[in-house]
Design a protein around this motif. Structure first.
Motif, PDB file in Angstrom:
ATOM      1  N   GLU A 146     -10.072   2.958   0.136  1.00 23.72           N
ATOM      2  CA  GLU A 146      -8.655   3.138  -0.202  1.00 23.72           C
ATOM      3  C   GLU A 146      -7.865   1.859  -0.020  1.00 23.72           C
ATOM      4  N   ARG A 147      -8.255   1.038   0.948  1.00 22.83           N
ATOM      5  CA  ARG A 147      -7.534  -0.216   1.201  1.00 22.83           C
ATOM      6  C   ARG A 147      -7.631  -1.176   0.021  1.00 22.83           C
ATOM      7  N   TYR A 159      -4.916   1.528  -7.209  1.00 20.30           N
ATOM      8  CA  TYR A 159      -4.059   2.688  -7.457  1.00 20.30           C
ATOM      9  C   TYR A 159      -3.398   3.192  -6.174  1.00 20.30           C
ATOM     10  N   ASN A 160      -3.802   2.631  -5.058  1.00 21.57           N
ATOM     11  CA  ASN A 160      -3.120   2.878  -3.787  1.00 21.57           C
ATOM     12  C   ASN A 160      -2.114   1.766  -3.524  1.00 21.57           C
ATOM     13  N   GLY A 161      -1.530   1.237  -4.560  1.00 23.75           N
ATOM     14  CA  GLY A 161      -0.618   0.115  -4.368  1.00 23.75           C
ATOM     15  C   GLY A 161       0.486   0.048  -5.393  1.00 23.75           C
ATOM     16  N   LEU A 162       1.557  -0.601  -4.986  1.00 23.50           N
ATOM     17  CA  LEU A 162       2.682  -0.903  -5.873  1.00 23.50           C
ATOM     18  C   LEU A 162       3.038  -2.368  -5.682  1.00 23.50           C
ATOM     19  N   PHE A 205      10.410   0.989   0.988  1.00 23.71           N
ATOM     20  CA  PHE A 205       9.271   1.870   0.750  1.00 23.71           C
ATOM     21  C   PHE A 205       8.328   1.872   1.953  1.00 23.71           C
ATOM     22  N   ASP A 206       8.068   0.686   2.490  1.00 24.20           N
ATOM     23  CA  ASP A 206       7.139   0.549   3.608  1.00 24.20           C
ATOM     24  C   ASP A 206       7.631   1.301   4.842  1.00 24.20           C
ATOM     25  N   ARG A 207       8.945   1.336   5.032  1.00 23.99           N
ATOM     26  CA  ARG A 207       9.524   1.973   6.220  1.00 23.99           C
ATOM     27  C   ARG A 207       9.945   3.417   5.973  1.00 23.99           C
ATOM     28  N   HIS A 219       0.839  -1.194   0.000  1.00 23.86           N
ATOM     29  CA  HIS A 219       0.000   0.000   0.000  1.00 23.86           C
ATOM     30  C   HIS A 219       0.874   1.245   0.000  1.00 23.86           C
ATOM     31  N   ILE A 220       0.512   2.241  -0.806  1.00 22.79           N
ATOM     32  CA  ILE A 220       1.229   3.514  -0.813  1.00 22.79           C
ATOM     33  C   ILE A 220       0.824   4.304   0.432  1.00 22.79           C
ATOM     34  N   LYS A 221      -0.461   4.551   0.585  1.00 17.78           N
ATOM     35  CA  LYS A 221      -0.994   5.073   1.842  1.00 17.78           C
ATOM     36  C   LYS A 221      -1.276   3.858   2.709  1.00 17.78           C
ATOM     37  N   PRO A 222      -0.647   3.732   3.856  1.00 16.78           N
ATOM     38  CA  PRO A 222      -0.709   2.488   4.626  1.00 16.78           C
ATOM     39  C   PRO A 222      -2.129   2.040   4.939  1.00 16.78           C
ATOM     40  N   TRP A 223      -2.288   0.720   5.069  1.00 14.87           N
ATOM     41  CA  TRP A 223      -3.558   0.086   5.405  1.00 14.87           C
ATOM     42  C   TRP A 223      -4.178   0.729   6.640  1.00 14.87           C
ATOM     43  N   ARG A 224      -3.361   0.944   7.666  1.00 12.51           N
ATOM     44  CA  ARG A 224      -3.882   1.466   8.944  1.00 12.51           C
ATOM     45  C   ARG A 224      -4.443   2.879   8.807  1.00 12.51           C
ATOM     46  N   SER A 225      -3.967   3.629   7.810  1.00 13.17           N
ATOM     47  CA  SER A 225      -4.393   5.021   7.638  1.00 13.17           C
ATOM     48  C   SER A 225      -5.465   5.182   6.573  1.00 13.17           C
TER      49      SER A 225
END
Length: 278
Positions: free
Chosen positions: A205-206, A210-213, A223-225, A194-200
């Motif tokens: 969006e989850r 297009y919110n993913g790579l 990227f995640d960190r 997820h580009i914008k994290p799952w938790r947020s």
């Protein structure tokens, strides 16, 4: 409606088609030679899934990841409708799985349909949760809401989370195909990030592809960190904290995303603003 008898078939054991044909009363194993077997007058659907087919055979992108089967249906989709309607028709789907052609199959038990993408010009794509033998599986539908334990609530939340991420992953694979940067094409190791994290993210969006790579493991971890991010034109942004490790990690300013979708820009902006470590 009669069933093919699975009383002599054990989860985790290895079986060949000739043996199964004998147990089930077929004269030869040829009726079981297809990837999808739907015996007449039966409420059973049997999947024979091969991860790595022989060179001359049609190539399918089939694999197991974190308790879920990612499976491409038949080339012409002959049984797609029956498979999609399995739960509605109360059909039971059994999975036999092998890593390579011309070897025997592991019986992995019953699988439950989670998500599918129906295609007209290529095999449809399905996700199944591998649930095993129902005799040892508690159905959450049978649990009354007022007596659900905290642990059970947590287990349900985790299951729903995994199903959602499984659907997200299958849509990302459809969108990207290979790693968004390196073109690595080994589905088992690629991460649906997820580009914008799952938790947020909101529920919409989850699941938004297009919110993913789709990324190889090292790039995904960076990227995640927040050690890397990406500009609107796709070029990488590298944290100052990685100055000493850039060469070891084989990353540099020349790296860029293969595509940048307009619908991804808002998510990339969120990552740059909230996740990236300058």
């Amino acid at each position: 409606m009669s069933k093919i008898d699975f009383s002599e078939i054990e989860i985790g054991q290895v079986y060949g088609r000739p043996y199964l044909a004998k147990v089930w009363g077929y004269k030869t194993h040829f009726p079981l030679s297809r990837g999808v077997v739907t015996p007449s007058y039966s409420d059973q659907i049997i999947l024979f899934v091969t991860k790595e087919n022989q060179v001359s055979a049609t190539k399918y992108n089939n694999y197991i990841n974190d308790g879920y089967l990612y499976w491409e249906g038949e080339e012409k989709g002959g049984n797609d409708s029956r498979i999609i309607a399995a739960e509605q028709n109360k059909d039971t789907i059994h999975l036999f799985y092998r890593h390579k052609h011309h070897t025997e199959f592991f019986y992995l038990g019953i699988v439950k349909p989670v998500s599918f993408v129906k295609n007209e010009d290529k095999p449809s794509t399905f996700i199944y949760q591998i649930i095993g033998n129902p005799a040892f599986t508690t159905s959450t539908d049978e649990i009354q809401p007022n007596i659900i334990s905290e642990r059970e609530t947590e287990r349900r939340s985790l299951a729903l989370s995994r199903i959602g991420q499984g659907a997200f992953r299958i849509h990302l694979i459809k969108l990207w195909g290979t790693c968004a940067i390196t073109n690595v094409n080994i589905p088992e190791i690629l991460k649906a990030s997820h580009i914008k994290p799952w938790r947020s993210s909101t529920n919409i969006e989850r699941l938004d592809p297009y919110n993913g790579l789709l990324l190889s493991p090292t790039i995904d971890a960076l990227f995640d960190r927040g050690f890397i991010s990406f500009e609107d034109d796709g070029y990488i942004i590298i944290s100052k904290q990685l100055r000493k490790e850039q060469e070891l990690l084989n990353i540099g300013p020349h790296i860029k995303l293969r595509n940048v979708f307009e619908s991804s820009l808002k998510y990339l902006q969120h990552h740059k603003t909230n996740i990236f470590i300058k």
